[in-house]
Design an enzyme around this catalytic site. Structure first.
Site, PDB file in Angstrom:
ATOM      1  N   SER A 179       0.345  -1.134   0.281  1.00 45.66           N
ATOM      2  CA  SER A 179       0.026  -0.234   0.335  1.00 45.66           C
ATOM      3  C   SER A 179       0.269   1.468   0.241  1.00 45.66           C
ATOM      4  CB  SER A 179      -0.863  -0.194   1.380  1.00 45.66           C
ATOM      5  OG  SER A 179      -0.214  -0.193   2.360  1.00 45.66           O
ATOM      6  N   HIS A 207      -5.442  -2.733  -2.803  1.00 41.61           N
ATOM      7  CA  HIS A 207      -4.627  -2.167  -4.161  1.00 41.61           C
ATOM      8  C   HIS A 207      -4.009  -2.777  -4.933  1.00 41.61           C
ATOM      9  CE1 HIS A 207      -4.386   1.054  -1.219  1.00 41.61           C
ATOM     10  NE2 HIS A 207      -3.802   0.522  -0.334  1.00 41.61           N
ATOM     11  N   LYS A 238     -11.779   1.017  -1.474  1.00 44.87           N
ATOM     12  CA  LYS A 238     -10.978   1.452  -2.741  1.00 44.87           C
ATOM     13  C   LYS A 238     -11.690   1.442  -4.375  1.00 44.87           C
ATOM     14  CE  LYS A 238      -7.383   0.664   1.224  1.00 44.87           C
ATOM     15  NZ  LYS A 238      -6.544   0.255   1.944  1.00 44.87           N
TER      16      LYS A 238
HETATM   17  C1  LIG Z   1      -6.751  -0.461   3.059  1.00 47.47           C
HETATM   18  C2  LIG Z   1      -6.318  -1.639   3.589  1.00 47.47           C
HETATM   19  C3  LIG Z   1      -6.985  -2.665   4.397  1.00 47.47           C
HETATM   20  C4  LIG Z   1      -8.032  -1.913   5.043  1.00 47.47           C
HETATM   21  O1  LIG Z   1      -9.177  -1.668   4.428  1.00 47.47           O
HETATM   22  P1  LIG Z   1     -10.076  -0.693   4.849  1.00 47.47           P
HETATM   23  O2  LIG Z   1     -11.547  -1.374   3.904  1.00 47.47           O
HETATM   24  O3  LIG Z   1     -10.375   0.704   4.925  1.00 47.47           O
HETATM   25  O4  LIG Z   1     -10.670  -1.179   6.438  1.00 47.47           O
HETATM   26  C5  LIG Z   1      -6.574  -3.904   4.255  1.00 47.47           C
HETATM   27  N1  LIG Z   1      -5.428  -4.220   3.871  1.00 47.47           N
HETATM   28  C6  LIG Z   1      -4.043  -3.285   2.871  1.00 47.47           C
HETATM   29  C7  LIG Z   1      -3.115  -3.739   1.870  1.00 47.47           C
HETATM   30  C8  LIG Z   1      -5.034  -2.019   2.536  1.00 47.47           C
HETATM   31  O5  LIG Z   1      -4.160  -0.926   2.016  1.00 47.47           O
END
Ligand SMILES: *Cc1c(COP(=O)(O)O)cnc(C)c1O
Length: 392
Positions: A179, A207, A238
């Site tokens: 990330s 991602h 995302k």
């Molecule tokens: C953003 C993210 C999460 C968490 O997801 P949310 O739905 O925002 O709680 C988990 N793993 C990775 C790699 C992320 O980038």
């Protein structure tokens, strides 16, 4: 409570205190955000495909809100399990060519709850050093041993797998795309190692879901490895532009999680209107391949223009483009200068990234036009020169 002020002063001294700042929507201009009293080009959102304000998604949510009401009223195991859930999970499983799927309230709860359900005392989790914090927290909660391997270092992982040969259960877990760096896990090698050592493999596609594959299935699918991944995790927060997360896998896995994943059992089900919105977003993620094409070509251009200018952008090739500057203070000054120049690019500091690797993390969206990104890149280079991050 005096100790708190002292600890906060330490954060401030290290240019490492965080503040909540308002970011508001800019009507009719989805690639931008209000911050403070200015409109900024938003290079700091994870709405990769530009779906957050899609009219079809908003319409679905509005209609479902009228019929289903605001909240679901209970956990899914009590009376919160509206039919919308089952329909979404069937569509998710079909999309991922998996036997079954399970929706969670968010990615943090999916990771922390699932890891805790899969392993416990006497087990071991092999986890990439740069994995997301929700994975780390799941390992801590599980009480399994945490065998952290150096980032993407398969030799180091092998060493640890050998060392822990005799543990009861073994789980290898990785982000598919990391990330804060935007680089990819070595999934083929991870599959080979999992098979060799009899471990389970869990992949977090937060991602990469929506971004890779002909229908946005993700990186595992694109590489033809989806049948070798035991626990496939992705989010709706995302590229889906909404909120929530999913796990795909075998029917047995999903049955087990319904019984053992505490965030699913002990927390209220997502609002039904949101679940309806996610179904519409899934349809768009699958169908609108042009969004992926636009995003990926923009990412390549943006990354190479910054790299050609001399910035350290790491080794990734995703819509996450970091400029690694090192010191916290430098990253903060860079971020402030970007803001003054009309760009939202956030400074990311430890412990989110390792000490000495503070950075600006840009994340792109299908909402951005090539011209906007070209102009932004020129502006970023100008600031880099002024701050001495680039030498002339
Ligand atoms: C953003 C993210 C999460 C968490 O997801 P949310 O739905 O925002 O709680 C988990 N793993 C990775 C790699 C992320 O980038």
């Amino acid at each position: 409570m005096n100790w708190m002020e002292k600890e906060l002063a330490l954060f401030a001294d290290a240019s490492n205190e965080r503040y909540l700042r308002d970011s508001a929507v800019v009507p009719d201009n989805p690639g931008y955000t209000w911050r403070g009293n200015r409109v900024l080009l938003n290079l700091a959102s994870n709405d990769y495909l530009g779906l957050a304000r899609h009219p079809a998604i908003i319409d679905t949510i509005r209609e479902a809100l009228l019929t289903e009401g605001g909240g679901s009223g209970a956990s899914r195991l009590v009376t919160g399990n509206r039919p919308l859930y089952g329909r979404l999970e069937e569509a998710l499983a079909t999309w991922q060519h998996s036997e079954a799927a399970l929706v969670f309230a968010n990615g943090y709860m999916a990771n922390s709850g699932v890891i805790r359900a899969l392993v416990g005392r006497g087990d071991v989790v092999f986890s990439d050093q740069l994995n997301h914090a929700s994975i780390v927290d799941g390992i801590v909660l599980s009480r399994a041993e945490h065998a952290r391997y150096r980032h993407n270092d398969m030799e180091h992982l092998k060493l640890l797998l050998n060392k822990h040969r005799d543990k009861r259960r073994k789980l290898i877990v990785t982000d598919a795309v990391f990330s804060m760096d935007g680089d990819q896990a070595h999934l083929e090698e991870l599959v080979a190692l999992k098979q060799e050592y009899g471990a389970m493999l869990m992949v977090d596609e937060a991602h990469s879901g929506g971004i890779y594959g002909k229908r946005g299935e993700g990186l595992c699918f694109k590489l033809g490895l989806h049948h070798d991944v035991d626990v496939h995790m992705g989010t709706f927060s995302k590229s889906f532009g909404l909120y929530g997360a999913y796990i795909c896998g075998s029917r047995t896995l999903i049955r087990f999680l319904v019984n053992q994943a505490r965030p699913l059992i002990y927390s209220t089900a997502l609002p039904p209107s949101l679940v309806a919105g996610i179904s519409t977003a899934l349809t768009l993620v699958k169908a609108d391949h042009w969004r992926r094409e636009r995003l990926n070509s923009a990412s390549q251009l943006f990354r190479s223009s910054l790299s050609d200018a001399g910035f350290n952008v790491g080794t990734g090739d995703s819509p996450i483009v970091p400029i690694i500057v090192g010191e916290n203070e430098r990253a903060l000054r860079f971020s402030e200068a970007l803001e003054a120049g009309g760009i939202a690019g956030i400074a990311i500091r430890p412990p989110t990234v390792p000490d000495g690797t503070a950075r600006i993390r840009f994340s792109l969206s299908a909402d951005h036009t090539p011209k906007e990104l070209n102009d932004a890149s020129a502006q970023i280079c100008k600031i880099g020169l002024q701050l001495g991050v680039l030498s002339s």
